[in-house]
Design an enzyme around this catalytic site. Structure first.
Site, mmCIF file in Angstrom:
data_model
loop_
_atom_site.group_PDB
_atom_site.id
_atom_site.type_symbol
_atom_site.label_atom_id
_atom_site.label_comp_id
_atom_site.label_asym_id
_atom_site.label_seq_id
_atom_site.Cartn_x
_atom_site.Cartn_y
_atom_site.Cartn_z
ATOM 1 N N ARG A 219 12.569 1.342 11.901
ATOM 2 C CA ARG A 219 12.721 0.836 10.525
ATOM 3 C C ARG A 219 14.092 0.182 10.347
ATOM 4 O O ARG A 219 14.225 -0.869 9.747
ATOM 5 C CB ARG A 219 12.562 1.981 9.518
ATOM 6 C CG ARG A 219 11.178 2.556 9.501
ATOM 7 C CD ARG A 219 10.986 3.477 8.294
ATOM 8 N NE ARG A 219 9.737 4.174 8.445
ATOM 9 C CZ ARG A 219 9.620 5.461 8.752
ATOM 10 N NH1 ARG A 219 10.683 6.215 8.875
ATOM 11 N NH2 ARG A 219 8.434 6.009 8.898
ATOM 12 N N PHE A 235 -0.881 -0.565 8.015
ATOM 13 C CA PHE A 235 -0.848 0.901 8.154
ATOM 14 C C PHE A 235 0.480 1.411 7.570
ATOM 15 O O PHE A 235 1.249 2.114 8.220
ATOM 16 C CB PHE A 235 -0.988 1.344 9.617
ATOM 17 C CG PHE A 235 -2.149 0.726 10.354
ATOM 18 C CD1 PHE A 235 -3.419 1.278 10.243
ATOM 19 C CD2 PHE A 235 -1.992 -0.407 11.142
ATOM 20 C CE1 PHE A 235 -4.497 0.719 10.924
ATOM 21 C CE2 PHE A 235 -3.058 -0.969 11.816
ATOM 22 C CZ PHE A 235 -4.314 -0.414 11.714
ATOM 23 N N ASP A 258 -2.750 -0.081 3.425
ATOM 24 C CA ASP A 258 -3.154 1.211 3.997
ATOM 25 C C ASP A 258 -4.505 1.581 3.395
ATOM 26 O O ASP A 258 -4.829 1.207 2.269
ATOM 27 C CB ASP A 258 -2.126 2.306 3.696
ATOM 28 C CG ASP A 258 -2.249 3.485 4.653
ATOM 29 O OD1 ASP A 258 -1.431 3.587 5.597
ATOM 30 O OD2 ASP A 258 -3.180 4.303 4.471
ATOM 31 N N ASP A 308 1.499 -0.585 12.847
ATOM 32 C CA ASP A 308 1.835 0.800 13.229
ATOM 33 C C ASP A 308 0.628 1.696 12.959
ATOM 34 O O ASP A 308 0.638 2.508 12.029
ATOM 35 C CB ASP A 308 3.067 1.279 12.443
ATOM 36 C CG ASP A 308 3.463 2.694 12.840
ATOM 37 O OD1 ASP A 308 3.128 3.124 13.962
ATOM 38 O OD2 ASP A 308 4.108 3.379 12.019
ATOM 39 N N CYS A 348 1.187 5.156 19.020
ATOM 40 C CA CYS A 348 1.636 6.550 19.113
ATOM 41 C C CYS A 348 0.606 7.405 19.852
ATOM 42 O O CYS A 348 0.591 8.614 19.719
ATOM 43 C CB CYS A 348 1.943 7.115 17.727
ATOM 44 S SG CYS A 348 0.543 7.058 16.609
HETATM 45 N N1 SAH Z 1 3.965 3.042 9.424
HETATM 46 C C1 SAH Z 1 3.879 4.287 8.699
HETATM 47 C C2 SAH Z 1 3.075 5.334 9.427
HETATM 48 C C3 SAH Z 1 1.663 4.919 9.755
HETATM 49 S S1 SAH Z 1 0.611 6.248 10.063
HETATM 50 C C4 SAH Z 1 5.265 4.796 8.354
HETATM 51 O O1 SAH Z 1 6.250 4.196 8.831
HETATM 52 O O2 SAH Z 1 5.391 5.770 7.638
HETATM 53 C C5 SAH Z 1 -0.934 5.520 10.044
HETATM 54 C C6 SAH Z 1 -1.455 5.125 8.675
HETATM 55 O O3 SAH Z 1 -2.648 4.372 8.895
HETATM 56 C C7 SAH Z 1 -1.866 6.259 7.752
HETATM 57 O O4 SAH Z 1 -1.195 6.116 6.531
HETATM 58 C C8 SAH Z 1 -3.376 6.085 7.531
HETATM 59 O O5 SAH Z 1 -3.763 6.340 6.189
HETATM 60 C C9 SAH Z 1 -3.560 4.632 7.850
HETATM 61 N N2 SAH Z 1 -4.861 4.186 8.362
HETATM 62 C C10 SAH Z 1 -5.638 4.768 9.296
HETATM 63 N N3 SAH Z 1 -6.683 3.971 9.593
HETATM 64 C C11 SAH Z 1 -6.565 2.849 8.831
HETATM 65 C C12 SAH Z 1 -7.309 1.650 8.698
HETATM 66 N N4 SAH Z 1 -8.401 1.429 9.431
HETATM 67 N N5 SAH Z 1 -6.868 0.719 7.840
HETATM 68 C C13 SAH Z 1 -5.767 0.930 7.089
HETATM 69 N N6 SAH Z 1 -5.005 2.037 7.188
HETATM 70 C C14 SAH Z 1 -5.403 2.987 8.052
#
Ligand code: SAH
Length: 404
Positions: A219, A235, A258, A308, A348
């Site tokens: 970040r 995401f 998200d 992500d 991850c």
């Molecule tokens: N980048 C974020 C962490 C991402 S974790 C940070 O820095 O805090 C992954 C995220 O993807 C979660 O919030 C989950 O709700 C979302 N997610 C999972 N599958 C998804 C999809 N198909 N489309 C959109 N969001 C999704």
């Protein structure tokens, strides 16, 4: 308090020599196939001493007859009992390592990173004065009463929440539980800062232990690319990357996507908390794959795109399917980067390596006739140490690149 070792058992003759090197090298797992006679009578999580076929002490750890990883090692010293002092030593060593973090800027970090901190099966995240722990194995569950005591006294925390709600616990024969405050008071929201940016973490219901603290350094790195740019954060969860990007310049505009409406709502709150006007940015509750397809069909482009995703593969068995999803995602993501724009792509999944991630990028580049310049490659930060002998426990990869 002492726990006694009732059992000792031996390695398989053939696997023994190999295992010896593997363990002396610092690896902390012994698979069930390597044991001469996997003892079914020992309870899940029971402490054991491991010996070679000639009776030489190798290590001490905990055993689970149900799992492929039969033993997780806690110590290589015959002199070292597994007691509260053992836990205290590991907690203090972990705390000492985290002292490199400037707490005036960052007061949330991973305090215990399982095998990386010598405590297999345990994750503890610190959010200001509150600890949130996850116990993943039966062996660590046995140590829980000592652990709570040691954590509270060594860290001076005001509260400890157990988040034993991960489905992976079932593999160990453990219950999936509701979050439980096992010491002190644990509020519904904790005000924290990361690199000086403010966030509100919900330790009870947030994903994982409340926040994705493993992205802190990525970040921070993102700030310089986001200045004055149109940024798409896919995401986004509660907007970690989005807030950093928006803070980089008043002319930056950020779209956060998200699938979780609760996460997007929280992202908006995080903008307001950092004196950013949420109305100057876009917040979208959608499936990222659908969103990207739609953006592409409308020929929408961004200067900076962040991918992500959650771990698409948690096990080796799920790898093939996951690779397809990553490939597709990186292709869709690259399509909406304007020529000369930036892409940050992450994985991850432990079973997906950096080579795989670079492979997705080059395949996407070839298919789309784009060029890619690699700029920065990240893994974990200092609060997620990886045991050198256990490269398979490293899970995070993040690649910043420019797409021509
Ligand atoms: N980048 C974020 C962490 C991402 S974790 C940070 O820095 O805090 C992954 C995220 O993807 C979660 O919030 C989950 O709700 C979302 N997610 C999972 N599958 C998804 C999809 N198909 N489309 C959109 N969001 C999704």
């Amino acid at each position: 308090m002492y726990i006694t070792y009732k059992y000792g058992f031996k390695f398989h003759e053939v696997a023994g020599t190999l295992l010896w090197y593997h363990l002396v090298g610092g690896h902390l797992w012994i698979f069930s196939g390597a044991l001469q006679q996997p003892p079914r009578w020992i309870e899940a999580g029971g402490l054991v001493d491991v010996k070679t076929s000639t009776g030489q002490f190798v290590a001490r750890g905990y055993y689970n007859p149900r799992t492929d990883i039969a033993i997780r090692i806690l110590t290589h010293s015959i002199e070292e009992p597994i007691d509260i002092e053992f836990l205290r030593r590991h907690i203090c060593s972990a705390m000492e390592l985290r002292h490199v973090l400037d707490v005036t800027q960052t007061n949330m970090y991973r305090l215990i990173h399982a095998e990386g901190d010598g405590l297999p099966g345990l994750v503890v995240d610190r959010y200001a004065d509150i600890l949130v722990a996850q116990i993943h194995t039966a062996g660590m569950e046995h140590l829980q009463p000592l652990l709570v005591d040691a954590l509270m006294t060594e860290t001076g925390a005001h509260g400890l929440l157990l988040r034993n709600d991960g489905q992976a616990r079932r593999r160990e024969g453990l219950e999936v539980e509701e979050p439980l405050a096992v010491a002190g008071e644990v509020p519904e929201q904790i005000a924290v800062r990361e690199n000086g940016v403010q966030f509100l973490v919900d330790p009870w219901q947030g994903q994982k232990t409340g926040f994705f603290i493993d992205q802190r350094d990525k970040r921070q790195a993102m700030r310089k690319y986001a200045q004055g740019k149109r940024v798409l954060n896919c995401f986004s969860y509660t907007g970690g990357f989005s807030v950093y990007a928006a803070l980089s310049s008043p002319t930056t505009s950020v779209t956060s996507v998200d699938i979780s409406a609760a996460a997007i709502e929280k992202a908006q709150q995080h903008f307001a908390l950092n004196n950013l006007d949420p109305d100057a940015h876009r917040f979208v509750v959608a499936d990222v794959f659908d969103y990207l397809e739609q953006a592409q069909s409308m020929e929408e482009q961004f200067d900076v795109v962040i991918l992500d995703p959650p771990a698409f593969a948690k096990t080796q068995g799920a790898r093939a399917q996951a690779l397809k999803a990553y490939r597709r995602l990186n292709m869709l993501g690259m399509q909406v980067v304007r020529p000369g724009g930036m892409l940050l792509t992450c994985s991850c999944s432990g079973v997906v390596g950096l080579d795989d991630l670079l492979g997705f990028l080059s395949q996407a580049a070839q298919r789309l006739h784009r060029s890619v310049q690699l700029l920065e490659v990240y893994t974990h930060s200092v609060d997620h140490p990886v045991n050198l002998a256990m490269p398979e426990t490293a899970y995070l990869k993040a690649v910043f690149c420019r797409v021509g």
